[in-house]
Design a protein around this motif. Structure first.
Motif, mmCIF file in Angstrom:
data_model
loop_
_atom_site.group_PDB
_atom_site.id
_atom_site.type_symbol
_atom_site.label_atom_id
_atom_site.label_comp_id
_atom_site.label_asym_id
_atom_site.label_seq_id
_atom_site.Cartn_x
_atom_site.Cartn_y
_atom_site.Cartn_z
ATOM 1 N N HIS A 9 5.965 1.179 -20.950
ATOM 2 C CA HIS A 9 5.316 1.377 -22.239
ATOM 3 C C HIS A 9 6.299 1.249 -23.417
ATOM 4 C CE1 HIS A 9 2.775 3.252 -25.179
ATOM 5 N NE2 HIS A 9 3.536 4.322 -25.271
ATOM 6 N N LEU A 10 7.506 1.775 -23.233
ATOM 7 C CA LEU A 10 8.490 1.754 -24.320
ATOM 8 C C LEU A 10 9.447 0.557 -24.232
ATOM 9 C CD1 LEU A 10 9.506 5.546 -24.458
ATOM 10 C CD2 LEU A 10 7.897 4.350 -25.945
ATOM 11 N N SER A 11 9.315 -0.222 -23.169
ATOM 12 C CA SER A 11 10.307 -1.275 -22.937
ATOM 13 C C SER A 11 9.806 -2.643 -23.347
ATOM 14 C CB SER A 11 10.682 -1.305 -21.449
ATOM 15 O OG SER A 11 11.262 -0.082 -21.079
ATOM 16 N N GLN A 12 10.738 -3.499 -23.559
ATOM 17 C CA GLN A 12 10.410 -4.910 -23.733
ATOM 18 C C GLN A 12 11.452 -5.702 -22.961
ATOM 19 O OE1 GLN A 12 10.814 -6.733 -27.579
ATOM 20 N NE2 GLN A 12 9.965 -8.615 -26.719
ATOM 21 N N THR A 13 11.090 -6.089 -21.751
ATOM 22 C CA THR A 13 12.045 -6.771 -20.877
ATOM 23 C C THR A 13 11.748 -8.264 -20.903
ATOM 24 O OG1 THR A 13 10.569 -6.462 -18.997
ATOM 25 C CG2 THR A 13 12.262 -4.777 -19.353
ATOM 26 N N ILE B 69 17.936 2.728 -23.324
ATOM 27 C CA ILE B 69 17.794 4.119 -23.768
ATOM 28 C C ILE B 69 17.285 4.986 -22.617
ATOM 29 C CG2 ILE B 69 16.808 5.666 -25.505
ATOM 30 C CD1 ILE B 69 16.439 3.330 -27.341
ATOM 31 N N TYR B 70 17.955 6.089 -22.418
ATOM 32 C CA TYR B 70 17.538 7.056 -21.397
ATOM 33 C C TYR B 70 17.067 8.331 -22.089
ATOM 34 C CZ TYR B 70 19.851 4.067 -17.987
ATOM 35 O OH TYR B 70 20.209 2.998 -17.201
ATOM 36 N N PHE B 71 15.771 8.614 -21.973
ATOM 37 C CA PHE B 71 15.266 9.877 -22.522
ATOM 38 C C PHE B 71 15.140 10.893 -21.401
ATOM 39 C CE2 PHE B 71 13.340 6.840 -25.587
ATOM 40 C CZ PHE B 71 13.887 7.364 -26.749
ATOM 41 N N ASP C 108 6.999 9.199 -31.494
ATOM 42 C CA ASP C 108 7.795 10.431 -31.410
ATOM 43 C C ASP C 108 9.281 10.152 -31.189
ATOM 44 O OD1 ASP C 108 5.505 11.868 -31.747
ATOM 45 O OD2 ASP C 108 5.143 12.131 -29.592
ATOM 46 N N VAL C 109 9.588 8.977 -30.653
ATOM 47 C CA VAL C 109 10.992 8.700 -30.332
ATOM 48 C C VAL C 109 11.529 7.464 -31.059
ATOM 49 C CG1 VAL C 109 10.984 9.823 -28.074
ATOM 50 C CG2 VAL C 109 10.275 7.433 -28.256
ATOM 51 N N LYS C 110 10.692 6.930 -31.933
ATOM 52 C CA LYS C 110 11.064 5.713 -32.661
ATOM 53 C C LYS C 110 12.442 5.849 -33.315
ATOM 54 C CE LYS C 110 9.340 2.769 -36.370
ATOM 55 N NZ LYS C 110 8.448 2.712 -37.518
ATOM 56 N N LYS C 111 12.714 7.044 -33.813
ATOM 57 C CA LYS C 111 13.971 7.231 -34.555
ATOM 58 C C LYS C 111 15.220 7.031 -33.701
ATOM 59 C CE LYS C 111 13.867 12.251 -34.023
ATOM 60 N NZ LYS C 111 13.772 13.532 -34.678
ATOM 61 N N TYR C 112 15.046 7.085 -32.385
ATOM 62 C CA TYR C 112 16.214 6.874 -31.528
ATOM 63 C C TYR C 112 16.452 5.398 -31.223
ATOM 64 C CZ TYR C 112 15.565 11.858 -30.916
ATOM 65 O OH TYR C 112 15.414 13.186 -31.143
ATOM 66 N N PHE C 113 15.512 4.574 -31.622
ATOM 67 C CA PHE C 113 15.672 3.119 -31.435
ATOM 68 C C PHE C 113 16.296 2.529 -32.695
ATOM 69 C CE2 PHE C 113 12.413 4.151 -28.424
ATOM 70 C CZ PHE C 113 12.376 3.154 -27.460
#
Lengths: 250, 437
Positions: free
Chosen positions: B99-103, B168-170, B75-80
């Motif tokens: 879940h959305l991060s890769q640190t 990214i801050y959602f 749903d938010v891929k487009k912002y990456f």
């Protein structure tokens, strides 16, 4: 192809064209000459659709269609091309980028798909060779820092790319040295066919030695006051415009 | 209770809930006092003359995120920037989203501010860098007081970081109105190079107010390229406070692409604390509607032989307003400084406004400083020229505006970002032409 009847046009309420009649048929070359301020460039701009000029009277038809209400881009899509006396510098838009956009927008208007990149490159290569334009030149910003000759050559390059039905060359010869003039005229001649037409606007006979007109018209005070064959251009070159002015004013 | 009262009243509860060492505790306490004293900035202050926060502050913001919210990546891929391999540090409503991060901790630290502020192994860095570049102005202080989460990035020396890092801050709009105070700390040690992309994105129409602070430290010969993509929706407000402290021979650049939000204020501050430093500040602003974007820049030349280069382009439509306030200070010691500043604007509507103000304070005598600002309309003769070649009015306008911004875009080093920005610009201008040919 182009039929102009009783055309009056003004800019900011100042009447510049005062009743032009002109018919250009496919396959013909017309030269329009005349002293400074007679309305030559205005006529070119009005045909191309510049919005500052208001047509107050008369008709312009192109291939039977009334075009005087059409936007400049719509006229371009129908095959009208104006080579500018002073081509505009557009920093940040490369010659190639500009041409690709122009060609694809024209195709879009005709309901065609974008031209495949390969064909575009081929076309660009072909036409730039015709005008003896260096490849590096094509990636430069449009007209920015171009010499006078480069600008004019670039105008004819664009004409070659767009293959218009009617090309209006507004003082394309000004600012050209003899070599550039030859290249430009050569380009125009190679593009000439029985299906298209050229209007050459010029002060001087010089260009007409290369692009030989079928008709020569003299524009003075917003009217065509004299028309003739190519020999009229020689006469003007010899005698200047004073005798024409006298004839008109008499 | 107004927002200021609400915030100051919440502070104690907040301090109790985060476990903290004494250093950070002291910094926060000092910061809340500053905020209490100064309050939110008003138009009476010179630096806020053209930007009013009134309409933003009247919302009843929830000041702490209450619960975690899940977002599906698709749903938010487009912002990456998703077409290249990146590290990602992602937050949802102020909370970290694993879940959305890769640190990573593998040879460099790309992780969380919450860890850095609490774990002993980061203590030295925190004591050396945390809040050492941020100013004592009211909004950065407010952020400092409530700082608990954000991105923490530490690049040890001699490291060329291959993957760009996205922060990214959602916000999900789970609360009727949300206030977020993200805090980022980025420390780049000697000879290292890193590229960072930052974005704030609201996913609903509920109001969001983000008061963000980012501190960046570039040590000797370090290189940092930072890209801010600001294309938020109409109910989101961003106050971005970024402070960059550079040491000798380091090179730092910040590109800010401001395409929207309700109100955006960028406070971008560079401090050159060494010789032969290069700083670049570039921005493209394209807004319409009633949007407001304010770029407030400071370049402080403290040592000799440094350069700074600022280039901001703005295109303002409809009822939008823009502000550019660019301050350059050249200290007496900062001889041979070369400082350049340009701000060019196009107004495409009669109702759009731009206020532009260069401010130069030069105390050294052997420097080269130049600045220029322009405000104009689209070139009519260029429009006719393009249209006479078959390019329709809208496309011709778009091409001209793109060309106008191109100086800024051309220095973007990540091609995928350039493509993305180009696409946003095309969308923004309502055309379907590929600019990048």
């Amino acid at each position: 192809m182009l039929k102009i009847e009783n055309l009056h046009a003004s800019v900011e309420d100042k009447a510049i064209l005062r009743g032009i009649n002109l018919e250009v048929k496919a396959g013909e070359v017309h030269a329009i000459m005349g002293p400074n301020g007679s309305g030559k460039s205005t006529l070119a701009s009005v045909i191309a659709g510049k919005e500052e000029y208001e047509v107050t009277e008369g008709d312009i038809t192109f291939n039977g269609e009334d075009i005087h209400e059409l936007a400049a881009e719509e006229r371009a899509h129908k095959g009208v091309f104006l080579s500018f006396q002073y081509p505009v510098e557009i920093p940040g838009v490369s010659v190639t980028n500009f041409m690709k956009t122009a060609i694809n927008e024209t195709r879009k208007a005709k309901g065609l798909e974008d031209m495949p990149a390969k064909d575009m490159l081929k076309l660009i290569r072909e036409k730039s060779e015709l005008l003896e334009i260096d490849r590096k030149f094509l990636s430069r910003s449009l007209n920015e820092g171009f010499s006078g000759g480069e600008k004019k050559r670039n105008e004819i390059f664009q004409m070659a790319m767009l293959e218009p039905k009617l090309a209006i060359l507004d003082e394309t010869d000004s600012g050209l040295d003899i070599d550039a003039l030859r290249i430009v005229a050569n380009g125009v001649n190679k593009l000439k066919s029985k299906d298209n037409a050229v209007i050459v606007i010029t002060h001087y006979q010089r260009l007409l030695d290369y692009i030989v007109p079928d008709f020569v018209h003299v524009l003075y005070n917003g009217r065509i006051v004299k028309s003739g064959g190519k020999e009229l251009a020689h006469e003007l070159e010899e005698k200047g415009y004073d005798w024409i002015k006298e004839e008109v004013n008499a | 209770m107004d927002l200021k009262e609400k915030l100051t009243a919440s502070f104690l509860a907040f301090e109790n809930q985060v476990d903290t060492d004494t250093y950070v505790h002291d910094v926060r306490n000092e910061a809340i006092k500053i905020f209490e004293e100064k309050g939110f900035p008003t138009k009476k202050e010179e630096a806020w003359k053209y930007t009013s926060l009134n309409s933003v502050l009247k919302e009843d913001y929830s000041v702490f995120p209450k619960k975690e919210n899940a977002i599906e990546y698709n749903d938010v891929k487009k912002y990456f920037i998703h077409d290249i391999d990146t590290f990602n540090v992602v937050f949802i409503d102020g909370k970290y989203s694993s879940h959305l991060s890769q640190t990573t901790h593998d040879g460099l630290d790309v992780c969380l501010m919450s860890s850095a502020l609490t774990k002993p192994k980061y203590r030295l860095i925190i004591e050396n860098y945390f809040n050492k570049a941020a100013t004592k102005d009211s909004l950065p202080s407010l952020n400092t007081a409530f700082s608990s989460e954000g991105a923490y990035i530490h690049i040890p020396k001699n490291k060329l970081v291959q993957k760009p890092i996205q922060i990214i801050y959602f916000s999900t709009g789970n609360e009727a109105a949300t206030m977020l105070q993200p805090r980022n700390l980025i420390v780049v040690d000697e000879n290292s190079h890193v590229q960072i992309i930052e974005r704030h994105q609201s996913l609903t129409d509920n109001p969001v107010l983000t008061n963000s602070v980012t501190e960046i430290f570039t040590n000797k010969r370090a290189i940092v390229d930072y890209y801010k993509i600001q294309n938020d929706n109409q109910s989101a407000t961003l106050i971005d406070n970024t402070f960059i402290k550079q040491k000798q021979e380091s090179v730092a650049s910040v590109h800010t692409f401001a395409f929207g939000g309700k109100l955006v204020r960028n406070n971008l501050n560079f401090y050159q604390t060494g010789e032969r430093i290069e700083s670049t500040l570039k921005g493209v602003t394209i807004i319409g509607d009633k949007q407001h974007v304010d770029h407030n820049t400071l370049v402080h030349h403290i040592e000799p032989n440094c350069e700074s280069h600022q280039d901001y382009k703005g295109i303002f439509g409809e009822n939008s307003t823009g502000v550019f306030n660019g301050k350059i200070i050249v200290e007496k010691e900062a001889q041979k400084t070369n400082a350049f500043q340009a701000n060019n604007n196009i107004l495409i509507s009669d109702k759009a406004t731009i206020n532009t103000k260069p401010q130069l304070e030069i105390f050294a005598d052997d420097v080269k400083c130049s600045h220029g600002c322009t405000i104009g309309q689209l070139d009519e003769s260029a429009m006719f020229y393009m249209r006479s070649r078959g390019i329709p009015e809208k496309e011709a306008k778009a091409l001209l505006m793109y060309a106008f911004s191109n100086n800024v875009l051309s220095s973007v080093k990540i091609p995928e970002i350039k493509q993305r920005i180009t696409k946003i610009i095309a969308n923004k201008l309502g055309v379907n032409i590929g600019f990048d040919l």
